[in-house]
Design a protein around this motif. Structure first.
Motif, mmCIF file in Angstrom:
data_model
loop_
_atom_site.group_PDB
_atom_site.id
_atom_site.type_symbol
_atom_site.label_atom_id
_atom_site.label_comp_id
_atom_site.label_asym_id
_atom_site.label_seq_id
_atom_site.Cartn_x
_atom_site.Cartn_y
_atom_site.Cartn_z
ATOM 1 N N THR A 7 0.659 -0.867 0.003
ATOM 2 C CA THR A 7 -0.178 0.490 -0.138
ATOM 3 C C THR A 7 0.580 0.895 -0.443
ATOM 4 O OG1 THR A 7 -0.050 0.044 2.716
ATOM 5 C CG2 THR A 7 -2.058 -1.672 1.322
ATOM 6 N N ASN A 8 0.183 2.003 0.134
ATOM 7 C CA ASN A 8 1.601 3.528 -0.376
ATOM 8 C C ASN A 8 1.442 4.271 1.214
ATOM 9 O OD1 ASN A 8 0.387 4.401 -2.705
ATOM 10 N ND2 ASN A 8 -2.158 5.383 -2.062
ATOM 11 N N ASP A 25 3.408 -7.498 -8.174
ATOM 12 C CA ASP A 25 2.302 -7.553 -9.106
ATOM 13 C C ASP A 25 1.410 -6.807 -9.265
ATOM 14 O OD1 ASP A 25 1.045 -8.787 -10.643
ATOM 15 O OD2 ASP A 25 -0.206 -10.339 -9.239
ATOM 16 N N PHE A 26 1.566 -5.947 -9.780
ATOM 17 C CA PHE A 26 0.222 -4.161 -9.653
ATOM 18 C C PHE A 26 -1.560 -5.020 -10.487
ATOM 19 C CE2 PHE A 26 3.751 -2.339 -9.746
ATOM 20 C CZ PHE A 26 3.362 -0.969 -8.844
ATOM 21 N N TRP A 27 -1.994 -5.363 -10.329
ATOM 22 C CA TRP A 27 -3.594 -6.008 -10.512
ATOM 23 C C TRP A 27 -4.960 -5.685 -9.915
ATOM 24 C CZ3 TRP A 27 -6.485 -8.780 -7.166
ATOM 25 C CH2 TRP A 27 -6.612 -7.921 -6.436
ATOM 26 N N LYS A 52 11.413 -10.718 -2.117
ATOM 27 C CA LYS A 52 10.069 -10.814 -1.274
ATOM 28 C C LYS A 52 8.755 -10.182 -2.405
ATOM 29 C CE LYS A 52 10.178 -7.956 1.775
ATOM 30 N NZ LYS A 52 10.295 -6.389 2.848
ATOM 31 N N VAL A 53 7.561 -10.719 -2.383
ATOM 32 C CA VAL A 53 6.571 -10.540 -3.257
ATOM 33 C C VAL A 53 5.828 -9.827 -2.519
ATOM 34 C CG1 VAL A 53 5.523 -11.536 -4.531
ATOM 35 C CG2 VAL A 53 7.227 -12.861 -4.572
ATOM 36 N N GLY A 54 5.266 -8.420 -3.744
ATOM 37 C CA GLY A 54 4.421 -7.880 -3.200
ATOM 38 C C GLY A 54 2.981 -7.275 -4.187
ATOM 39 N N LYS A 55 1.635 -7.152 -3.909
ATOM 40 C CA LYS A 55 0.457 -7.251 -5.148
ATOM 41 C C LYS A 55 0.104 -6.094 -4.487
ATOM 42 C CE LYS A 55 -0.115 -12.338 -5.394
ATOM 43 N NZ LYS A 55 -0.427 -12.330 -6.217
ATOM 44 N N VAL A 56 -0.263 -5.297 -5.041
ATOM 45 C CA VAL A 56 -1.102 -4.179 -4.870
ATOM 46 C C VAL A 56 -1.583 -3.847 -6.265
ATOM 47 C CG1 VAL A 56 -0.557 -1.496 -6.044
ATOM 48 C CG2 VAL A 56 1.843 -2.857 -5.470
ATOM 49 N N ASN A 57 -3.104 -3.394 -5.265
ATOM 50 C CA ASN A 57 -3.952 -3.124 -6.621
ATOM 51 C C ASN A 57 -4.635 -2.149 -6.674
ATOM 52 O OD1 ASN A 57 -7.169 -2.759 -6.563
ATOM 53 N ND2 ASN A 57 -7.462 -4.369 -4.903
ATOM 54 N N VAL A 58 -4.599 -2.010 -8.186
ATOM 55 C CA VAL A 58 -4.533 -0.911 -8.893
ATOM 56 C C VAL A 58 -5.913 -0.022 -8.612
ATOM 57 C CG1 VAL A 58 -2.978 -1.086 -10.408
ATOM 58 C CG2 VAL A 58 -5.012 -1.468 -10.733
ATOM 59 N N ASP A 59 -6.799 -0.519 -7.903
ATOM 60 C CA ASP A 59 -7.682 0.076 -7.599
ATOM 61 C C ASP A 59 -8.102 0.727 -6.428
ATOM 62 O OD1 ASP A 59 -9.276 -0.646 -9.756
ATOM 63 O OD2 ASP A 59 -10.258 -1.923 -9.725
ATOM 64 N N GLU A 60 -7.131 0.185 -5.580
ATOM 65 C CA GLU A 60 -7.222 0.728 -4.166
ATOM 66 C C GLU A 60 -6.270 1.154 -3.990
ATOM 67 O OE1 GLU A 60 -7.169 -2.911 -1.618
ATOM 68 O OE2 GLU A 60 -9.491 -3.563 -2.000
ATOM 69 N N GLN A 61 -4.919 1.349 -4.978
ATOM 70 C CA GLN A 61 -3.261 2.181 -4.555
ATOM 71 C C GLN A 61 -3.413 2.695 -5.919
ATOM 72 O OE1 GLN A 61 -2.087 2.273 -2.007
ATOM 73 N NE2 GLN A 61 -4.163 0.467 -1.130
ATOM 74 N N ALA A 66 0.361 5.276 -10.533
ATOM 75 C CA ALA A 66 -0.034 5.906 -11.332
ATOM 76 C C ALA A 66 1.828 6.233 -11.053
ATOM 77 C CB ALA A 66 -0.026 7.338 -10.836
ATOM 78 N N GLN A 67 2.640 6.514 -9.452
ATOM 79 C CA GLN A 67 3.875 6.850 -9.742
ATOM 80 C C GLN A 67 4.911 6.402 -10.725
ATOM 81 O OE1 GLN A 67 4.900 6.548 -5.202
ATOM 82 N NE2 GLN A 67 6.671 6.542 -6.047
ATOM 83 N N PHE A 68 4.646 4.839 -11.016
ATOM 84 C CA PHE A 68 5.214 4.241 -12.370
ATOM 85 C C PHE A 68 4.557 3.700 -12.871
ATOM 86 C CE2 PHE A 68 6.706 2.623 -7.327
ATOM 87 C CZ PHE A 68 7.859 3.069 -7.384
#
Length: 102
Positions: A7-8, A25-27, A52-61, A66-68
């Protein structure tokens, strides 16, 4: 290692301050290719304990997306010691994900 929800609020500590390789993973839940890619990302997370694997929900974040410059999903971005080193857009096979993190 289980994927971490990014998250942010935790991006700085989980990604930018992390030592070693971080795969993000942006999803989104409505994205068919994202749902197809997710099990592959989870397999890579399970098989590569040094990554390390992270997931970014683009609807929530939306700010992180946008930053990337994430315009299409799924998008995978690889960071090494806090620096962006690789990126892939779209559904790719597991072998390609593993190539990204090498």
């Amino acid at each position: 290692m289980e994927p971490v929800t990014i998250t942010n609020e935790n991006f700085q500590s989980e990604v930018l301050e992390a030592k070693g390789t971080v795969l993000i993973d942006f999803w989104a839940s409505w994205c068919g290719p994202c749902r197809m890619l997710a099990p592959l990302v989870d397999q890579v997370a399970a098989e590569h304990s040094d990554v390390k694997v992270g997931k970014v929900n683009v609807d929530e974040q939306q700010e992180l997306a946008a930053q990337f410059g994430v315009m299409s999903i799924p998008t995978l971005i690889v960071f090494r010691d806090g620096q962006k080193v690789n990126e892939s857009v779209g559904l790719i096979p597991k072998e390609n994900i593993e190539s990204l993190i090498q």
